[in-house]
Design a protein around this motif. Structure first.
Motif, PDB file in Angstrom:
ATOM      1  N   THR A  11       0.835  -1.205   0.000  1.00  0.00           N
ATOM      2  CA  THR A  11       0.000   0.000   0.000  1.00  0.00           C
ATOM      3  C   THR A  11       0.869   1.253   0.000  1.00  0.00           C
ATOM      4  O   THR A  11       0.619   2.197  -0.761  1.00  0.00           O
ATOM      5  N   ILE A  12       1.898   1.279   0.829  1.00  0.00           N
ATOM      6  CA  ILE A  12       2.814   2.424   0.878  1.00  0.00           C
ATOM      7  C   ILE A  12       3.506   2.614  -0.476  1.00  0.00           C
ATOM      8  O   ILE A  12       3.621   3.730  -0.979  1.00  0.00           O
ATOM      9  N   ALA A  13       3.954   1.523  -1.072  1.00  0.00           N
ATOM     10  CA  ALA A  13       4.616   1.599  -2.378  1.00  0.00           C
ATOM     11  C   ALA A  13       3.665   2.164  -3.432  1.00  0.00           C
ATOM     12  O   ALA A  13       4.055   3.003  -4.247  1.00  0.00           O
ATOM     13  N   LEU A  14       2.423   1.714  -3.424  1.00  0.00           N
ATOM     14  CA  LEU A  14       1.433   2.206  -4.387  1.00  0.00           C
ATOM     15  C   LEU A  14       1.179   3.703  -4.198  1.00  0.00           C
ATOM     16  O   LEU A  14       1.131   4.463  -5.172  1.00  0.00           O
ATOM     17  N   VAL A  15       1.053   4.145  -2.956  1.00  0.00           N
ATOM     18  CA  VAL A  15       0.838   5.565  -2.674  1.00  0.00           C
ATOM     19  C   VAL A  15       2.031   6.382  -3.152  1.00  0.00           C
ATOM     20  O   VAL A  15       1.868   7.458  -3.752  1.00  0.00           O
ATOM     21  N   LEU A  16       3.249   5.909  -2.919  1.00  0.00           N
ATOM     22  CA  LEU A  16       4.446   6.621  -3.362  1.00  0.00           C
ATOM     23  C   LEU A  16       4.516   6.725  -4.884  1.00  0.00           C
ATOM     24  O   LEU A  16       4.863   7.777  -5.422  1.00  0.00           O
ATOM     25  N   VAL A  17       4.180   5.652  -5.577  1.00  0.00           N
ATOM     26  CA  VAL A  17       4.199   5.659  -7.045  1.00  0.00           C
ATOM     27  C   VAL A  17       3.151   6.640  -7.582  1.00  0.00           C
ATOM     28  O   VAL A  17       3.442   7.433  -8.491  1.00  0.00           O
TER      29      VAL A  17
END
Length: 118
Positions: A11-17
């Protein structure tokens, strides 16, 4: 079944992308606009009138200015402008207009230290 840690990291990776993509798109658009607006004009008759309004999104009263001015664009045509509900105006700065030399309707107000076309 995936662990909670993996779901959280994903989820964090998706938000950052997504955030990175939005920031990159905004910067690209701003750069493209600035490069298109290569001609510079003085803001004639620049008046900043204090204004108050209700912001229904933030649900609060806002203080700012209404900016009124004119500029001479392509073919010596005079363009008059009124910008309402402006919160970023600074009375200690001077402002100029950068505009598209082929279309005087395509413009933006910048502080005088901004170089048009860059």
């Amino acid at each position: 079944m995936a662990s909670t840690g993996k779901i959280f990291a994903g989820t964090i990776a998706l938000v950052l992308v997504l955030t990175g993509g939005i920031v990159a798109a905004v910067m690209w658009h701003s750069d493209r606009t600035s490069k298109r607006l290569t001609a510079e004009a003085e803001a004639i008759g620049f008046v900043a009138t204090p204004a108050k309004w209700w912001d229904s999104i933030d649900e609060e009263n806002k203080d700012g200015h209404t900016l009124t001015f004119a500029y001479v664009g392509p073919d010596n045509k005079v363009f008059t402008r009124k910008m309402e509900q402006i919160e970023w105006y600074d009375s200690t700065k001077r402002y100029n207009i950068c505009y598209n030399p082929r279309d005087g309707e395509d413009w933006r107000l910048y502080s005088e230290d901004h170089a048009c076309g860059e």
